[in-house]
Motif scaffolding. Sequence first.
Motif, mmCIF file in Angstrom:
data_model
loop_
_atom_site.group_PDB
_atom_site.id
_atom_site.type_symbol
_atom_site.label_atom_id
_atom_site.label_comp_id
_atom_site.label_asym_id
_atom_site.label_seq_id
_atom_site.Cartn_x
_atom_site.Cartn_y
_atom_site.Cartn_z
ATOM 1 N N GLN A 38 0.945 -1.293 -0.116
ATOM 2 C CA GLN A 38 -0.017 0.202 0.016
ATOM 3 C C GLN A 38 0.784 1.346 0.025
ATOM 4 O O GLN A 38 0.574 2.180 -0.622
ATOM 5 C CB GLN A 38 -0.997 0.070 1.316
ATOM 6 N N ALA A 39 1.889 1.351 0.850
ATOM 7 C CA ALA A 39 2.852 2.258 1.002
ATOM 8 C C ALA A 39 3.502 2.869 -0.366
ATOM 9 O O ALA A 39 3.443 3.957 -0.698
ATOM 10 C CB ALA A 39 3.781 2.114 1.853
ATOM 11 N N ASP A 40 3.799 1.704 -1.128
ATOM 12 C CA ASP A 40 4.563 1.973 -2.370
ATOM 13 C C ASP A 40 3.522 2.343 -3.295
ATOM 14 O O ASP A 40 3.871 3.432 -4.128
ATOM 15 C CB ASP A 40 5.113 0.559 -3.036
ATOM 16 N N ALA A 41 2.349 2.041 -3.490
ATOM 17 C CA ALA A 41 1.368 2.703 -4.416
ATOM 18 C C ALA A 41 0.941 4.025 -4.242
ATOM 19 O O ALA A 41 0.675 4.745 -5.086
ATOM 20 C CB ALA A 41 0.199 1.585 -4.334
ATOM 21 N N GLU A 42 0.930 4.241 -2.999
ATOM 22 C CA GLU A 42 0.596 5.562 -2.256
ATOM 23 C C GLU A 42 1.779 6.471 -2.803
ATOM 24 O O GLU A 42 1.586 7.558 -3.378
ATOM 25 C CB GLU A 42 0.459 5.770 -0.980
ATOM 26 N N GLU A 43 2.984 6.198 -2.624
ATOM 27 C CA GLU A 43 4.109 6.854 -2.890
ATOM 28 C C GLU A 43 4.176 7.136 -4.623
ATOM 29 O O GLU A 43 4.483 8.113 -4.981
ATOM 30 C CB GLU A 43 5.554 6.151 -2.502
ATOM 31 N N ILE A 44 3.700 6.245 -5.303
ATOM 32 C CA ILE A 44 3.873 6.302 -6.803
ATOM 33 C C ILE A 44 2.852 7.120 -7.321
ATOM 34 O O ILE A 44 3.069 8.116 -8.000
ATOM 35 C CB ILE A 44 3.472 4.954 -7.587
ATOM 36 N N VAL A 45 1.711 7.227 -6.735
ATOM 37 C CA VAL A 45 0.512 8.206 -7.045
ATOM 38 C C VAL A 45 0.952 9.610 -6.508
ATOM 39 O O VAL A 45 0.831 10.679 -7.381
ATOM 40 C CB VAL A 45 -0.734 7.758 -6.533
ATOM 41 N N LYS A 46 1.696 9.677 -5.538
ATOM 42 C CA LYS A 46 2.092 11.172 -5.364
ATOM 43 C C LYS A 46 3.057 11.722 -6.158
ATOM 44 O O LYS A 46 3.001 12.837 -6.268
ATOM 45 C CB LYS A 46 2.467 10.851 -3.434
ATOM 46 N N GLU A 47 4.033 10.714 -6.458
ATOM 47 C CA GLU A 47 5.153 11.211 -7.569
ATOM 48 C C GLU A 47 4.170 11.742 -8.822
ATOM 49 O O GLU A 47 4.466 12.654 -9.571
ATOM 50 C CB GLU A 47 5.756 9.934 -7.809
ATOM 51 N N ILE A 48 3.133 10.748 -9.062
ATOM 52 C CA ILE A 48 2.348 11.139 -10.501
ATOM 53 C C ILE A 48 1.697 12.504 -10.259
ATOM 54 O O ILE A 48 1.899 13.487 -11.010
ATOM 55 C CB ILE A 48 1.355 10.445 -10.837
ATOM 56 N N LYS A 49 1.329 12.824 -8.890
ATOM 57 C CA LYS A 49 0.733 14.160 -8.627
ATOM 58 C C LYS A 49 1.527 15.240 -8.769
ATOM 59 O O LYS A 49 1.141 16.278 -9.421
ATOM 60 C CB LYS A 49 -0.055 14.123 -7.138
ATOM 61 N N GLN A 50 2.671 15.204 -8.268
ATOM 62 C CA GLN A 50 3.781 16.109 -8.179
ATOM 63 C C GLN A 50 4.094 16.543 -9.707
ATOM 64 O O GLN A 50 4.492 17.677 -10.106
ATOM 65 C CB GLN A 50 5.048 15.775 -7.476
ATOM 66 N N GLU A 51 4.281 15.418 -10.565
ATOM 67 C CA GLU A 51 4.669 15.608 -11.833
ATOM 68 C C GLU A 51 3.407 16.058 -12.702
ATOM 69 O O GLU A 51 4.016 16.233 -13.937
ATOM 70 C CB GLU A 51 5.371 14.284 -12.406
ATOM 71 N N SER A 52 2.244 16.219 -12.522
ATOM 72 C CA SER A 52 1.248 16.318 -12.979
ATOM 73 C C SER A 52 0.965 18.011 -13.262
ATOM 74 O O SER A 52 1.019 18.604 -12.098
ATOM 75 C CB SER A 52 0.060 15.440 -12.839
ATOM 76 N N VAL A 53 0.166 18.163 -14.238
ATOM 77 C CA VAL A 53 -0.575 19.571 -14.138
ATOM 78 C C VAL A 53 -1.786 19.528 -13.076
ATOM 79 O O VAL A 53 -2.373 18.416 -13.059
ATOM 80 C CB VAL A 53 -0.908 19.856 -15.605
ATOM 81 N N GLU A 54 -2.314 20.831 -12.918
ATOM 82 C CA GLU A 54 -3.090 20.910 -11.812
ATOM 83 C C GLU A 54 -4.452 20.008 -12.109
ATOM 84 O O GLU A 54 -4.984 19.659 -11.340
ATOM 85 C CB GLU A 54 -3.620 22.337 -11.675
ATOM 86 N N GLU A 55 -4.895 20.130 -13.394
ATOM 87 C CA GLU A 55 -6.277 19.518 -13.700
ATOM 88 C C GLU A 55 -6.115 17.803 -13.576
ATOM 89 O O GLU A 55 -7.099 17.318 -13.324
ATOM 90 C CB GLU A 55 -6.679 19.781 -15.119
#
Length: 90
Positions: A38-55
């Motif tokens: 779970q922690a790894d999946a959460e970290e991956i999505v947080k990375e995606i979020k940081q790298e993504s445009v706001e929308e």
Amino acid sequence: MDREILKEKLLFYIAQGNGLSSEVRDLLIEFRNLGGHQADAEEIVKEIKQESVEELQDHADDVLDIITGWCASEMRVWNEAAGRLGHCTV
């Protein structure tokens, strides 16, 4: 499934606006069943979020809801989240 494959697949769903979907849940279940945490999946999505445009960040938050269990019980993937009050639905 390794981290990069999961990240690539989640990014596809997030970019399509389908962060809160049974397809994402199924992908996360596959990741879990192959030994993913779970922690790894959460970290991956947080990375995606940081790298993504706001929308796209809102769609990444939808995926985080599934990962953390902040959703309806039928959308949960990890048992550790089962005690939390759920709010997301598909």
